[in-house]
Design an enzyme around this catalytic site. Structure first.
Site, PDB file in Angstrom:
ATOM      1  N   ASN A  46      -5.292  11.541   4.761  1.00  0.00           N
ATOM      2  CA  ASN A  46      -6.106  10.610   5.556  1.00  0.00           C
ATOM      3  C   ASN A  46      -7.208  10.082   4.636  1.00  0.00           C
ATOM      4  O   ASN A  46      -7.283  10.440   3.446  1.00  0.00           O
ATOM      5  CB  ASN A  46      -6.682  11.311   6.795  1.00  0.00           C
ATOM      6  CG  ASN A  46      -7.304  10.324   7.774  1.00  0.00           C
ATOM      7  OD1 ASN A  46      -6.675   9.331   8.134  1.00  0.00           O
ATOM      8  ND2 ASN A  46      -8.529  10.563   8.198  1.00  0.00           N
ATOM      9  N   LYS A  47      -8.044   9.244   5.176  1.00  0.00           N
ATOM     10  CA  LYS A  47      -9.093   8.579   4.389  1.00  0.00           C
ATOM     11  C   LYS A  47      -9.886   9.568   3.537  1.00  0.00           C
ATOM     12  O   LYS A  47     -10.217  10.674   3.984  1.00  0.00           O
ATOM     13  CB  LYS A  47     -10.006   7.838   5.372  1.00  0.00           C
ATOM     14  CG  LYS A  47     -11.156   7.081   4.773  1.00  0.00           C
ATOM     15  CD  LYS A  47     -10.741   6.096   3.693  1.00  0.00           C
ATOM     16  CE  LYS A  47      -9.661   5.136   4.123  1.00  0.00           C
ATOM     17  NZ  LYS A  47      -9.059   4.393   2.993  1.00  0.00           N
ATOM     18  N   ASP A  94      -2.636   9.179   7.669  1.00  0.00           N
ATOM     19  CA  ASP A  94      -1.796   8.163   7.020  1.00  0.00           C
ATOM     20  C   ASP A  94      -0.409   8.690   6.702  1.00  0.00           C
ATOM     21  O   ASP A  94       0.550   7.924   6.590  1.00  0.00           O
ATOM     22  CB  ASP A  94      -2.469   7.644   5.757  1.00  0.00           C
ATOM     23  CG  ASP A  94      -3.670   6.807   6.142  1.00  0.00           C
ATOM     24  OD1 ASP A  94      -4.746   7.387   6.362  1.00  0.00           O
ATOM     25  OD2 ASP A  94      -3.504   5.583   6.300  1.00  0.00           O
ATOM     26  N   GLN A 116     -15.215   1.882   6.945  1.00  0.00           N
ATOM     27  CA  GLN A 116     -14.444   1.734   8.199  1.00  0.00           C
ATOM     28  C   GLN A 116     -15.179   2.358   9.382  1.00  0.00           C
ATOM     29  O   GLN A 116     -15.051   1.880  10.512  1.00  0.00           O
ATOM     30  CB  GLN A 116     -13.067   2.404   8.054  1.00  0.00           C
ATOM     31  CG  GLN A 116     -12.080   1.676   7.170  1.00  0.00           C
ATOM     32  CD  GLN A 116     -12.110   2.176   5.740  1.00  0.00           C
ATOM     33  OE1 GLN A 116     -13.140   2.654   5.266  1.00  0.00           O
ATOM     34  NE2 GLN A 116     -11.011   2.043   5.031  1.00  0.00           N
ATOM     35  N   ARG A 156       0.864  -1.194   0.000  1.00  0.00           N
ATOM     36  CA  ARG A 156       0.000   0.000   0.000  1.00  0.00           C
ATOM     37  C   ARG A 156       0.898   1.242   0.000  1.00  0.00           C
ATOM     38  O   ARG A 156       1.857   1.308   0.780  1.00  0.00           O
ATOM     39  CB  ARG A 156      -0.945   0.002   1.219  1.00  0.00           C
ATOM     40  CG  ARG A 156      -1.901  -1.189   1.240  1.00  0.00           C
ATOM     41  CD  ARG A 156      -3.010  -1.027   2.256  1.00  0.00           C
ATOM     42  NE  ARG A 156      -3.951   0.007   1.864  1.00  0.00           N
ATOM     43  CZ  ARG A 156      -4.891   0.493   2.673  1.00  0.00           C
ATOM     44  NH1 ARG A 156      -4.988   0.060   3.916  1.00  0.00           N
ATOM     45  NH2 ARG A 156      -5.729   1.413   2.246  1.00  0.00           N
TER      46      ARG A 156
HETATM   47  O1  MRU Z   1      -7.526   2.424   4.105  1.00  0.00           O
HETATM   48  P1  MRU Z   1      -7.347   2.360   5.589  1.00  0.00           P
HETATM   49  O2  MRU Z   1      -8.503   1.757   6.308  1.00  0.00           O
HETATM   50  O3  MRU Z   1      -6.020   1.731   5.984  1.00  0.00           O
HETATM   51  O4  MRU Z   1      -7.287   3.896   6.012  1.00  0.00           O
HETATM   52  C1  MRU Z   1      -7.179   4.211   7.356  1.00  0.00           C
HETATM   53  C2  MRU Z   1      -7.225   5.650   7.629  1.00  0.00           C
HETATM   54  O5  MRU Z   1      -7.328   6.473   6.744  1.00  0.00           O
HETATM   55  C3  MRU Z   1      -7.038   6.065   9.054  1.00  0.00           C
HETATM   56  O6  MRU Z   1      -7.774   7.212   9.345  1.00  0.00           O
HETATM   57  C4  MRU Z   1      -5.549   6.365   9.277  1.00  0.00           C
HETATM   58  O7  MRU Z   1      -4.774   5.275   8.875  1.00  0.00           O
HETATM   59  C5  MRU Z   1      -5.252   6.676  10.681  1.00  0.00           C
HETATM   60  S1  MRU Z   1      -5.387   5.264  11.710  1.00  0.00           S
HETATM   61  C6  MRU Z   1      -4.868   5.614  13.264  1.00  0.00           C
END
Ligand code: MRU
Length: 358
Positions: free
Chosen positions: A248-249, A238, A197, A88
């Site tokens: 972030n997401k 992230d 999520q 990723r």
């Molecule tokens: O695609 P994901 O589920 O790995 O994305 C996660 C996120 O965007 C979280 O908000 C981020 O990793 C922070 S987790 C403490």
């Protein structure tokens, strides 16, 4: 505590987050290739959890290697690191986790350390990183709790909780810490299309802790903010660039603009391993594009016409100007972020680490 991932004598055991909230099942990865698959398929997800998983993937790869000489093992370590690095692209913690183990390996190999000793050292380090992640979450909680309202509703996006870390959580850790300190907080959890999520994971773990939680569709926050029903927003990250831009997401950027418009503080909670000082600003952060079927299908059922075009960027970038504060285990960062991040780095990074970031 929610066992997101665990080092066992038989391998690395992962709670299968793709099956939550309906099934609590585990996937045991017995080699590094399986760890890579677990990360790529989002059986484990969330930046800090991905970072420690990658470290454990490196450790299991080195530990299970049958190489008889250091040069042969060094060649294998390069392959293991490459395999894990290709899973990723956005969460910088992945590369941090790989580097932590690779640097230890390189140091020990340079001193001709016997292979069995190297194996024990890398496994011990990966296991320590797990404990340190939980400790960092608790520290973020301690630093951030007082920023949240004494009484009110906090909006979060995606899952930045125990499931996204080794336990306790970053953004949800701050919420947990505030509640432990007597704040009366209700949580609005954005459902977080398309992987859900928020609806599946944040709601699941907060309900387990009896924290009052309401799931919102992603398009509802604006109306609720206008009605005065949201007092703060807190999310994870992230990757945070050197100027404070936050990846972030997908959807986080929109929420940050809404928060600004309604004068609501927008907080980011992330461990220091999420800071990427080598990336000067957010436009340089690689954004993962995921499969169209995550958008076209819901629970195995097709929701869109055959052949329609689909976009599915998994992350977006929130410019630093929308971020009220960044909560780390070392303290709270405020604008101007370029300066505050640099000065926190000087206090917390060693000279060689600083040199590689400039
Ligand atoms: O695609 P994901 O589920 O790995 O994305 C996660 C996120 O965007 C979280 O908000 C981020 O990793 C922070 S987790 C403490």
């Amino acid at each position: 505590m929610i066992p997101t991932l665990e080092w066992l004598p038989t391998g690395v055991n992962f709670l299968d987050q793709t099956k939550l909230p309906l099934e609590e099942t585990y996937v045991l990865a017995t080699d590094y290739k399986q760890v890579a698959t677990v990360i790529r398929d989002m059986i484990v997800r969330g930046a800090p959890a991905i970072g420690v998983s990658a470290a454990m993937g490196m450790a299991i790869g080195i530990d299970r290697s049958t190489a008889k000489t250091l040069p042969a093992l060094t060649e294998e370590v390069a392959v293991i690191a490459k395999t894990l690095a290709e899973t990723r692209p956005t969460a910088v913690n992945l590369f941090w986790g790989i580097d932590e183990i690779r640097n230890l390996y390189n140091n020990l190999a340079a001193k001709n350390t016997p292979i069995p000793e190297i194996k024990s050292a890398v496994v011990a380090k990966a296991r320590r990183m797990y404990d340190e992640d939980i400790a960092a979450c608790k520290q973020m909680g301690a630093h951030g709790a007082s920023l949240l309202p004494q009484e009110g509703t906090v909006l979060t996006h995606c899952n930045a909780g125990a499931l996204a870390t080794c336990g306790y959580g970053s953004a949800l850790g701050v919420i947990r810490a505030a509640i432990e300190r007597g704040h009366k907080i209700d949580v609005f959890a954005d459902e977080t299309r398309p992987f859900l999520q928020g609806a599946r994971l944040t709601a699941w773990e907060l309900m387990k802790d009896n924290i009052p939680t309401t799931v919102l569709c992603d398009n509802m926050a604006a109306a609720l903010m206008r009605q005065g029903r949201i007092q703060a927003v807190i999310v994870g990250a992230d990757r945070i660039a050197a100027n404070g831009d936050v990846a972030n997401k997908i959807g986080t950027y929109g929420v940050s603009i809404l928060a600004k418009e309604h004068n609501i503080p927008f907080y980011v909670a992330a461990p220091w391993s999420t800071l990427d000082l080598a990336t000067s600003h957010g436009d340089l952060i690689p954004i993962e594009q995921r499969s169209a079927t995550e958008v076209t299908h819901s629970n195995g059922r097709q929701m869109t016409p055959h052949g329609v075009a689909i976009e599915n960027p998994a992350f977006d970038v929130t410019p630093a100007k929308y971020v009220t504060a960044i909560i780390t285990e070392h303290g709270v960062l405020r604008a101007p972020y370029e300066q505050s991040i640099q000065s926190m780095a000087k206090q917390n990074l060693s000279e060689p680490e600083l040199a590689t970031t400039s």
